[in-house]
Scaffold this active site. Structure first.
Site, PDB file in Angstrom:
ATOM      1  N   SER A 699       0.919  -1.286  -0.222  1.00 25.70           N
ATOM      2  CA  SER A 699      -0.013   0.040  -0.004  1.00 25.70           C
ATOM      3  C   SER A 699       0.852   1.163  -0.092  1.00 25.70           C
ATOM      4  CB  SER A 699      -0.956   0.013   1.192  1.00 25.70           C
ATOM      5  OG  SER A 699      -0.194   0.168   2.376  1.00 25.70           O
ATOM      6  N   LYS A 742      -7.065   3.505   8.095  1.00 23.83           N
ATOM      7  CA  LYS A 742      -6.392   4.351   7.355  1.00 23.83           C
ATOM      8  C   LYS A 742      -6.877   5.953   7.520  1.00 23.83           C
ATOM      9  CE  LYS A 742      -3.829   1.343   4.308  1.00 23.83           C
ATOM     10  NZ  LYS A 742      -3.740   0.884   2.992  1.00 23.83           N
TER      11      LYS A 742
END
Length: 793
Positions: A699, A742
């Site tokens: 990511s 996140k």
């Protein structure tokens, strides 16, 4: 081979009971039969049990040979009926067959070991196996040293005879049929007397030279003598202890008889039987359970109280009557009541509460709660276990918590066979006993931390428990009865899904719990953690107060993790220091943002600073502990040659992301305002700070590419933002997971602008409104979109 008279043609030519000595002319081609447990040794006479279906044809062919002999080869733990000739050892033992008796599906063979043989080649590799063999003979000359070894072996056997009389018959048989001056048969016979393992005996069989063979056998026999001596010593110690307690035992038994004659009390057996019957009469067991109970109770009534079977049967009846057969508590299916309980016990987690209410609503429509298994997944300290307790309270059910962390034995799930010493039912049966009802809420905590070992795989054992189609007939090995677990409500918890086997995960409904933002932590601390901490410490609320600003400062500066466990520790620390001051004479204390450092010292975390340096970009990462921000730094070490270096304890996946980002930026740098040959002359160092912390995951590609472009063009990020997304060599921005975590991580550090992959737009839209409030989110499909968002066209 006829089974009518249970005899075979093998007996022809050899009188029953006669033993044949080895001929000098031994067959060069013999049929082979594999055996397990122990290899057959020359000079040994004993029966063998063979599978009739597999080896009948082989024995018939042996019976047609003039020598009536076949070869036995040792195959260890492998199944003799399924083993391949390629797995046969090179050495075996030629035996003569004297009698074959058929019993049901087995053949009992009386075999006499003649000589060791060596397989030179196979005539048939399919059953019946046939091989060409040779008969190696030791070339040692009979000298004084070999005679000394022979005498040592004989003397050691003589030492063994008084310790274990079972060897007497074997030694007498040997002395009658063999010469004591021939050390080779003596050595093989002595080896067969020992309790050595099959592999050790096979080594003896494969050792043809006399001297090394006698050395090994002498060691085995001496070891047998030591073991026999130790057994005798232990037996004497046990007998001594028994004699001490024997008088006390008889006196107690006499006292019981006197009391029973006077009508003062029942004997233990009668009292136990009456108690078991009363328990079972209060239950509604299935017919099979009731039948087994009556059988065991009748057996219990005739067993001697001092026999081991008495204690086994008593324990079994105790457990069988402790299971709440047919006893169920009434469910409270009032959704308003359930919502009130959840709101009372938990702040935040709105989406999780809604999911649980929906789950309860389906049960209310059906009229009962059964058939579903919930899995609560989230970082530590977010309230997974307490949610399970709240569900039990909302339904008015009993609650039982079972921690699976580190469990390696599947018998803890399915129970032990009651023939084993110390056998117990499985944890599920114990849960029903402790709960007292057949429909408790059972929490399986830490299901992602199950282990495996030689004792089995508990995760596989849970498949039957957690499958709504199977758990109505769950079989506990100890009870040996079917338990209906379909009425139980199973709530499992885990920190991550990665270590949960796929078939097990498929049987559960996953509910994700993410970390808390600062506002939620303040609310939890105010309504739950602080009052509970004060109560446990014995401090009155009027004596010690804390402001919301102090709680916010604790959440941001001292406990920034996803859960609230560390937050609770900090509150306890404040109360401990305050208690000292209160006992020192102060009447009241108030904790505010201004005097917080007096109680907790300097903050662990500093306020987030804007990432504005050249080559510095803030990324977003998911971990098992929740979401986290991840600063990525790139710098030019020198301009003498091309090179690329990565540090920060990166995993293999993250290293691949860095390589892809480097290749993509190097090949497309002119498109983003940089010089085409900049990377040809630059040695670039990419670093992810906090190098002691392992980092991995797909990511960070977009973040790394942005840091490299910032370094190559000399342009820093114009404003405070964070990004996440995986990058391909063609510039595609791929989807990543953990969007909720996140976004929470970005809010926790004060970042309000985030770049996410276009494929994650659906995940972001499903987030609660309070998480999306004041957030500016951009969605990128290609890296060109990321560049335009950061620096414009």
């Amino acid at each position: 081979m006829s089974q009518d008279d249970n005899r075979t043609t093998i007996e022809q030519g050899t009188p029953q009971g006669a033993l044949a000595l080895p001929d000098r002319t031994l067959p060069q081609r013999v049929y082979l039969i594999p055996v397990r447990e122990r290899p057959f040794m020359p000079g040994l006479v004993q029966p063998l049990l063979l599978d009739a279906e597999q080896w009948r044809a082989t024995l018939e062919r042996v019976g047609q040979t003039p020598h009536h002999a076949l070869g036995l080869v040792y195959v260890g733990d492998r199944d003799p009926d399924e083993v391949d000739p390629d797995q046969f050892p090179q050495y075996g033992c030629l035996v003569k067959i004297h009698a074959v008796n058929g019993e049901e599906n087995q053949l009992q063979v009386v075999a006499q070991g003649l000589a060791r043989f060596r397989v030179e080649g196979y005539m048939s590799r399919k059953r019946p196996y046939m091989a060409e063999v040779s008969y190696p003979e030791p070339r040692d000359q009979l000298d004084d040293s070999l005679r000394a070894y022979a005498m040592a072996i004989i003397n050691t056997i003589k030492e063994l005879l008084p310790l274990n009389p079972l060897y007497n018959e074997g030694l007498k048989h040997y002395l009658q049929n063999f010469s004591a001056r021939d050390p080779s048969p003596l050595t093989d016979f002595a080896a067969s007397l020992t309790s050595a393992s099959g592999d050790e005996l096979q080594e003896i069989l494969e050792t043809v030279p006399l001297r090394p063979r006698m050395e090994r056998v002498l060691t085995l026999v001496k070891k047998e003598v030591e073991v026999a001596r130790l057994q005798n010593q232990l037996r004497e110690e046990v007998n001594e202890k028994i004699s001490k307690h024997q008088r006390e035992f008889f006196l107690k038994e006499q006292l019981k008889v006197i009391q029973r004659e006077l009508g003062l009390e029942k004997d233990d057996r009668t009292a136990d039987a009456d108690e078991f019957r009363e328990r079972m009469e209060a239950l509604s067991p299935p017919e099979a359970v009731q039948k087994r109970f009556e059988e065991e109770l009748r057996k219990f009534g005739v067993l001697e109280s001092g026999s081991p079977e008495y204690a086994v049967t008593r324990n079994y009846l105790d457990w069988l009557t402790s299971v709440p057969w047919g006893v169920y508590s009434d469910d409270n299916l009032d959704l308003d009541h359930a919502r009130q309980i959840l709101e009372q016990h938990h702040s935040g987690l709105t989406d999780v509460k809604d999911r649980i209410i929906e789950f309860l609503a389906v049960g209310a429509m059906r009229g009962e709660m059964k058939g579903s298994i919930l899995l609560l997944v989230g970082p530590p300290g977010v309230g997974k276990t307490s949610i399970g307790r709240s569900i039990a309270e909302a339904l008015d059910r009993r609650f039982y918590r079972l921690s699976l962390g580190g469990m390696r034995d599947e018998a803890e799930i399915k129970g032990h066979r009651r023939t084993y010493i110390g056998a117990l039912p499985g944890k599920l049966t114990q849960a029903l006993k402790d709960a007292g009802t057949g429909n408790p809420v059972i929490m399986l905590d830490e299901i992602d931390k199950l282990g495996q070992s030689f004792q089995g795989d508990p995760a596989s054992a849970l498949l039957e428990v957690l499958d709504p189609e199977q758990n109505q007939d769950f079989l506990d090995h100890y009870l040996d009865q079917r338990l209906d677990l379909s009425h139980c409500l199973f709530v499992c918890t885990a920190n991550t899904l990665d270590s949960i086997p796929g078939p097990l995960l498929d049987r559960m409904e996953v509910i994700r719990l993410s970390g808390y933002i600062t506002e939620e932590k303040v609310a939890i601390a105010r309504h739950h953690l602080w009052p509970r901490a004060l109560e446990r410490a014995g401090v009155k609320p009027a004596q010690l107060k804390i402001s919301d600003s102090a709680l916010k400062e604790i959440a941001e500066g001292y406990a920034r993790e996803a859960g609230v466990r560390n937050l609770e520790k900090q509150l306890n620390k404040i109360i401990r220091k305050a208690a000292v001051r209160l006992l020192s004479g102060e009447k009241k204390l108030s904790v505010t943002g201004k005097n917080l450092e007096e109680f907790l010292g300097q903050p662990y975390f500093q306020k987030e600073k804007t990432q504005r340096g050249v080559g510095v970009v803030t990324g977003l990462a998911w971990t098992a502990m929740g979401g986290a921000t991840l600063s990525i730094e790139a710098t030019q070490v020198h301009a003498q040659r091309r090179g690329f270096k990565q540090t920060g304890q990166l995993g293999d996946v993250m290293k691949e992301s860095a390589e892809i980002a480097y290749s993509y930026v190097a090949s497309h740098l002119p498109q983003y305002g940089g010089s085409a040959d900049w990377f040809d002359e630059s040695f670039v160092h990419l670093h992810v700070p906090e190098g002691a912390t392992p980092k991995d995951g797909p990511s960070a590609g977009v973040t790394m590419a942005t840091a490299l472009i910032s370094l190559a063009t000399g342009k820093r990020l114009p404003r405070k933002l964070a990004m996440t997304g995986e990058l391909t060599l063609t510039g595609q921005v791929l989807a990543v997971g953990g969007i909720r975590e996140k976004v929470i991580a970005a809010r926790r550090v004060g970042i309000r602008e985030v770049i996410l992959p276009k494929a994650c737009e659906r995940d972001y839209k499903e987030l609660p409104d309070y998480l999306k409030k004041d957030m500016t989110v951009h969605f990128a499909e290609r890296y060109q979109d990321v560049h335009e968002i950061v620096w414009g066209k």
